[in-house]
Design an enzyme around this catalytic site. Structure first.
Site, PDB file in Angstrom:
ATOM      1  N   ASP A 242      -1.141   4.512  -4.954  1.00  0.00           N
ATOM      2  CA  ASP A 242       0.014   3.604  -4.849  1.00  0.00           C
ATOM      3  C   ASP A 242       1.265   4.150  -5.516  1.00  0.00           C
ATOM      4  O   ASP A 242       2.111   3.388  -6.009  1.00  0.00           O
ATOM      5  CB  ASP A 242      -0.327   2.220  -5.446  1.00  0.00           C
ATOM      6  CG  ASP A 242      -1.537   1.603  -4.778  1.00  0.00           C
ATOM      7  OD1 ASP A 242      -1.704   1.808  -3.571  1.00  0.00           O
ATOM      8  OD2 ASP A 242      -2.310   0.913  -5.481  1.00  0.00           O
TER       9      ASP A 242
ATOM     10  N   LYS B  38       3.492   7.175  -1.866  1.00  0.00           N
ATOM     11  CA  LYS B  38       3.305   8.296  -0.926  1.00  0.00           C
ATOM     12  C   LYS B  38       3.878   7.960   0.439  1.00  0.00           C
ATOM     13  O   LYS B  38       4.527   8.785   1.081  1.00  0.00           O
ATOM     14  CB  LYS B  38       1.803   8.619  -0.783  1.00  0.00           C
ATOM     15  CG  LYS B  38       1.139   9.050  -2.078  1.00  0.00           C
ATOM     16  CD  LYS B  38      -0.359   9.206  -1.921  1.00  0.00           C
ATOM     17  CE  LYS B  38      -1.088   7.922  -1.693  1.00  0.00           C
ATOM     18  NZ  LYS B  38      -1.108   6.979  -2.834  1.00  0.00           N
TER      19      LYS B  38
ATOM     20  N   GLY C 103      -3.173   1.751   1.447  1.00  0.00           N
ATOM     21  CA  GLY C 103      -2.126   0.869   1.948  1.00  0.00           C
ATOM     22  C   GLY C 103      -0.813   1.553   1.625  1.00  0.00           C
ATOM     23  O   GLY C 103      -0.466   1.685   0.456  1.00  0.00           O
ATOM     24  N   HIS C 104      -0.144   2.049   2.641  1.00  0.00           N
ATOM     25  CA  HIS C 104       1.085   2.821   2.436  1.00  0.00           C
ATOM     26  C   HIS C 104       2.262   2.012   2.977  1.00  0.00           C
ATOM     27  O   HIS C 104       2.289   1.661   4.145  1.00  0.00           O
ATOM     28  CB  HIS C 104       0.976   4.190   3.115  1.00  0.00           C
ATOM     29  CG  HIS C 104      -0.095   5.053   2.506  1.00  0.00           C
ATOM     30  ND1 HIS C 104      -0.389   6.314   2.958  1.00  0.00           N
ATOM     31  CD2 HIS C 104      -0.931   4.831   1.460  1.00  0.00           C
ATOM     32  CE1 HIS C 104      -1.356   6.834   2.214  1.00  0.00           C
ATOM     33  NE2 HIS C 104      -1.721   5.946   1.315  1.00  0.00           N
TER      34      HIS C 104
ATOM     35  N   GLN D 273      -4.869   7.576  -1.725  1.00  0.00           N
ATOM     36  CA  GLN D 273      -5.322   7.412  -3.110  1.00  0.00           C
ATOM     37  C   GLN D 273      -4.560   8.388  -4.019  1.00  0.00           C
ATOM     38  O   GLN D 273      -3.452   8.740  -3.700  1.00  0.00           O
ATOM     39  CB  GLN D 273      -6.849   7.582  -3.241  1.00  0.00           C
ATOM     40  CG  GLN D 273      -7.664   6.486  -2.545  1.00  0.00           C
ATOM     41  CD  GLN D 273      -7.807   6.676  -1.051  1.00  0.00           C
ATOM     42  OE1 GLN D 273      -8.238   7.719  -0.583  1.00  0.00           O
ATOM     43  NE2 GLN D 273      -7.458   5.671  -0.273  1.00  0.00           N
TER      44      GLN D 273
ATOM     45  N   ALA E 223      -1.324  -3.222  -1.810  1.00  0.00           N
ATOM     46  CA  ALA E 223      -0.881  -3.295  -0.418  1.00  0.00           C
ATOM     47  C   ALA E 223      -2.064  -3.523   0.519  1.00  0.00           C
ATOM     48  O   ALA E 223      -1.898  -3.910   1.672  1.00  0.00           O
ATOM     49  CB  ALA E 223      -0.138  -2.018  -0.029  1.00  0.00           C
TER      50      ALA E 223
HETATM   51  P1  GDP Z   1       1.301   4.399  -1.556  1.00  0.00           P
HETATM   52  O1  GDP Z   1      -0.074   3.850  -1.394  1.00  0.00           O
HETATM   53  O2  GDP Z   1       1.328   5.579  -2.457  1.00  0.00           O
HETATM   54  O3  GDP Z   1       1.985   4.672  -0.248  1.00  0.00           O
HETATM   55  O4  GDP Z   1       2.149   3.271  -2.297  1.00  0.00           O
HETATM   56  P2  GDP Z   1       2.122   1.673  -1.964  1.00  0.00           P
HETATM   57  O5  GDP Z   1       2.871   1.428  -0.716  1.00  0.00           O
HETATM   58  O6  GDP Z   1       0.746   1.139  -2.072  1.00  0.00           O
HETATM   59  O7  GDP Z   1       2.882   1.113  -3.242  1.00  0.00           O
HETATM   60  C1  GDP Z   1       4.174   1.505  -3.557  1.00  0.00           C
HETATM   61  C2  GDP Z   1       5.063   0.252  -3.593  1.00  0.00           C
HETATM   62  O8  GDP Z   1       6.282   0.558  -4.216  1.00  0.00           O
HETATM   63  C3  GDP Z   1       5.428  -0.266  -2.220  1.00  0.00           C
HETATM   64  O9  GDP Z   1       5.576  -1.653  -2.293  1.00  0.00           O
HETATM   65  C4  GDP Z   1       6.770   0.405  -1.949  1.00  0.00           C
HETATM   66  O10 GDP Z   1       7.575  -0.320  -1.023  1.00  0.00           O
HETATM   67  C5  GDP Z   1       7.372   0.375  -3.303  1.00  0.00           C
HETATM   68  N1  GDP Z   1       8.314   1.465  -3.628  1.00  0.00           N
HETATM   69  C6  GDP Z   1       8.242   2.782  -3.284  1.00  0.00           C
HETATM   70  N2  GDP Z   1       9.234   3.482  -3.878  1.00  0.00           N
HETATM   71  C7  GDP Z   1       9.942   2.587  -4.603  1.00  0.00           C
HETATM   72  C8  GDP Z   1      11.079   2.695  -5.476  1.00  0.00           C
HETATM   73  O11 GDP Z   1      11.621   3.767  -5.720  1.00  0.00           O
HETATM   74  N3  GDP Z   1      11.495   1.558  -6.083  1.00  0.00           N
HETATM   75  C9  GDP Z   1      10.903   0.349  -5.864  1.00  0.00           C
HETATM   76  N4  GDP Z   1      11.390  -0.702  -6.510  1.00  0.00           N
HETATM   77  N5  GDP Z   1       9.844   0.207  -5.048  1.00  0.00           N
HETATM   78  C10 GDP Z   1       9.370   1.311  -4.437  1.00  0.00           C
HETATM   79  P1  IMO Z   2      -3.438   4.339  -1.604  1.00  0.00           P
HETATM   80  O1  IMO Z   2      -3.591   5.394  -0.536  1.00  0.00           O
HETATM   81  C1  IMO Z   2      -5.015   2.563  -5.248  1.00  0.00           C
HETATM   82  C2  IMO Z   2      -9.367   2.448  -5.636  1.00  0.00           C
HETATM   83  C3  IMO Z   2     -10.057   1.096  -5.634  1.00  0.00           C
HETATM   84  C4  IMO Z   2     -11.240   1.390  -6.530  1.00  0.00           C
HETATM   85  C5  IMO Z   2     -11.600   2.823  -6.147  1.00  0.00           C
HETATM   86  C6  IMO Z   2     -12.728   2.935  -5.143  1.00  0.00           C
HETATM   87  O2  IMO Z   2      -2.750   3.111  -1.125  1.00  0.00           O
HETATM   88  O3  IMO Z   2      -2.834   4.931  -2.826  1.00  0.00           O
HETATM   89  P2  IMO Z   2     -12.876   2.513  -2.534  1.00  0.00           P
HETATM   90  O4  IMO Z   2     -12.618   1.272  -1.721  1.00  0.00           O
HETATM   91  O5  IMO Z   2     -12.019   3.669  -2.165  1.00  0.00           O
HETATM   92  O6  IMO Z   2     -14.321   2.872  -2.586  1.00  0.00           O
HETATM   93  O7  IMO Z   2     -12.486   2.081  -4.046  1.00  0.00           O
HETATM   94  O8  IMO Z   2     -10.432   3.400  -5.614  1.00  0.00           O
HETATM   95  N1  IMO Z   2      -8.506   2.720  -4.470  1.00  0.00           N
HETATM   96  C7  IMO Z   2      -7.174   2.727  -4.514  1.00  0.00           C
HETATM   97  N2  IMO Z   2      -6.324   2.427  -5.522  1.00  0.00           N
HETATM   98  N3  IMO Z   2      -4.531   2.985  -4.060  1.00  0.00           N
HETATM   99  C8  IMO Z   2      -5.368   3.307  -3.045  1.00  0.00           C
HETATM  100  O9  IMO Z   2      -4.926   3.878  -1.899  1.00  0.00           O
HETATM  101  C9  IMO Z   2      -6.754   3.156  -3.232  1.00  0.00           C
HETATM  102  N4  IMO Z   2      -7.840   3.343  -2.460  1.00  0.00           N
HETATM  103  C10 IMO Z   2      -8.906   3.096  -3.237  1.00  0.00           C
HETATM  104  O10 IMO Z   2      -9.220   0.104  -6.156  1.00  0.00           O
HETATM  105  O11 IMO Z   2     -10.833   1.407  -7.871  1.00  0.00           O
HETATM  106 MG    MG Z   3      -1.116   2.040  -1.628  1.00  0.00          MG
END
Ligand code: GDP
Ligand code: IMO
Ligand code: MG
Length: 431
Positions: free
Chosen positions: A13, A16, A40-41, A225, A300
């Site tokens: 999270d 990415k 969840g991206h 991840q 997400a």
């Molecule tokens: P990912 O799994 O690495 O793609 O990240 P996620 O989407 O799960 O979580 C990142 C969260 O931060 C999302 O809600 C994005 O919309 C938000 N986000 C990303 N970059 C920024 C930033 O620079 N500032 C803020 N405030 N939110 C951001």
């Molecule tokens: P993105 O791509 C954050 C965590 C789960 C748990 C562990 C194992 O959005 O960054 P799993 O269901 O993969 O067997 O769970 O990994 N986990 C994540 N945490 N971001 C993710 O994906 C994750 N995908 C799995 O919360 O601790």
């Molecule tokens: Mg995510």
């Protein structure tokens, strides 16, 4: 035509999705190579939010191809749903835009049921998985009894494999106290249907990528991840079931390691973790709550509140090492506005001993407390910053300090969720 890998340098999270969406402009193809819909991206473009779980984060760019590689585990229901949702928005109008590896393993309903039943039995010591069946699917892959996308395309083969696996899955579920409310015939019918739906995308993705590289196309590999969740290099057993590090971009997509030119790690300006496992810089106080609230730190995928803490220089230095990072992109710097001081974990202390590098033993790591360095905060809102010079001096000094401690240059700073809210210092496709 460089090929660039983008991976998470923390616990997932990191943003990415946002960075991949932004960099897609400079690439031709975006490739997912591991994980599944545990990911969840989030992408935000002109205020419109899209959350992707399986389809690579390049899909909002018409004309850029997206590949789901052999290393991904695919829940066909989720993929079909994601395809339909994109098409309904006028995206993915050309089926050639999406390539799905015939060799990607399939998450079956029993994988999800087993994942959930196991977690329930584990109680307090649970991993805190996303419950999407990721672990059980990778287990079957390694045990050489998995089902692959190619198995969905031939109904007779599908029926045979389901018969073989369903009985064993039911027995395991019974042991675990879980259930699976579906009969064999219905399951075969539904998965054959899904096979027909996904057939237009299914092909030899490795060969497809090989041809793309021959045609001088640039590839952008999108990790899911994060490094500390890697099954080999993360905080085992509190990890996911795949290799999340950059090296797997090759194995998980069927290109050679020599195809990779550059590796960029993504880090938040602070840190978060979802699920169980050690987290020495975690804040279980009002500061942690503030980070969660201002940063909107709720999963997400599962909506769970994320654990929050200060940035951890040991974790970043470790990520730089195991991924071979060429650069770091720092996201969510805007979230730190208003904190009088901002802290960086620079060492761990555990029973009288000080660690300056990430200890590899979980039991040690669980007992570690972070040692912090403080830097002055800033009060200015950062959302409008588009150049390095637009950032307040304290914010610049903070970013520079983190880079120095991690031993990696900062190539981008993100100051808001929107695609445009980014300062790109060094374009990895151009540098
Ligand atoms: P990912 O799994 O690495 O793609 O990240 P996620 O989407 O799960 O979580 C990142 C969260 O931060 C999302 O809600 C994005 O919309 C938000 N986000 C990303 N970059 C920024 C930033 O620079 N500032 C803020 N405030 N939110 C951001
Ligand atoms: P993105 O791509 C954050 C965590 C789960 C748990 C562990 C194992 O959005 O960054 P799993 O269901 O993969 O067997 O769970 O990994 N986990 C994540 N945490 N971001 C993710 O994906 C994750 N995908 C799995 O919360 O601790
Ligand atoms: Mg995510």
């Amino acid at each position: 035509m460089p090929n660039v890998v983008v991976i998470g340098a923390q616990w997932g999270d990191e943003g990415k999705g946002k960075v991949v969406d932004l960099l897609t402009e400079y690439a031709d193809v975006v490739v997912r190579f591991q994980g599944g819909n545990n990911a969840g991206h989030t992408l935000v473009v002109d205020g419109q939010k899209t959350v992707l779980h399986l389809i690579p984060s390049g899909i909002l760019h018409p004309g850029k191809a997206c590949v789901i590689g052999n290393g991904v585990v695919v829940d066909p229901e989720v993929l079909a749903h994601e395809i339909d949702a994109l098409k309904a928005r006028g995206l993915l109008q050309d089926d050639h835009q999406l390539v799905l590896s015939l060799d990607a393993h399939v998450i079956m309903p029993w994988h999800k049921a087993i994942d959930i039943a196991r977690e329930q039995r584990m109680g307090a010591g649970k991993i805190g998985t996303t419950g999407r069946g990721i672990g059980p699917t990778y287990e079957d892959k390694v045990a050489r009894r998995g089902m692959r996308i190619r198995d969905l395309l031939d109904e007779a083969r599908l029926a045979r494999k389901v018969k073989e696996r369903l009985q064993a899955a039911r027995e395991e579920l019974q042991r675990l106290g879980g259930t699976l409310d579906v009969d064999e015939a219905t399951l075969v019918k539904r998965f054959a249907e899904l096979g027909r739906k996904l057939a237009p995308y299914a092909q030899d993705a490795s060969l497809w990528l090989h041809r793309a590289m021959q045609a001088k196309k640039s590839l952008l590999f999108e990790g899911a991840q994060g490094t500390l969740l890697d099954v080999d290099h993360g905080t085992y057993p509190f990890v996911t079931s795949s290799n999340t590090v950059a090296g797997n971009a090759a194995t998980g997509s069927g290109v050679g390691p020599t195809a990779i030119d550059r590796v960029i790690g993504i880090t938040k300006a602070y840190s978060t973790r979802v699920g169980g496992g050690p987290y020495p810089s975690e804040l279980k106080d009002a500061t942690g709550d503030q980070l969660r609230q201002v940063g909107g730190e709720y999963g997400a995928t599962t909506g769970r509140p994320r654990r929050t803490g200060w940035i951890d220089a040991l974790a970043l230095r470790y990520a730089a090492r195991v991924n071979g990072l060429d650069g770091l992109a720092m996201t969510k710097l805007d979230v730190l506005t208003g904190f009088p001081e901002v802290k960086i974990a620079i060492a761990y202390r555990c029973e009288g001993r000080t660690y300056e590098e990430m200890p590899s033993d979980l039991e040690t790591l669980e007992r570690c407390e972070a040692v912090y360095e403080s830097v002055p905060g800033w009060s200015e809102r950062l959302g409008g910053a588009r150049r390095w010079e637009d950032l307040p001096r304290s914010a610049r000094e903070y970013v520079e300090r983190v880079a120095r401690l991690a031993g990696v240059d900062i190539v981008a700073v993100s100051v808001g969720a929107d695609r445009g809210e980014t300062i790109l210092l060094q374009n990895p496709f151009r540098a």
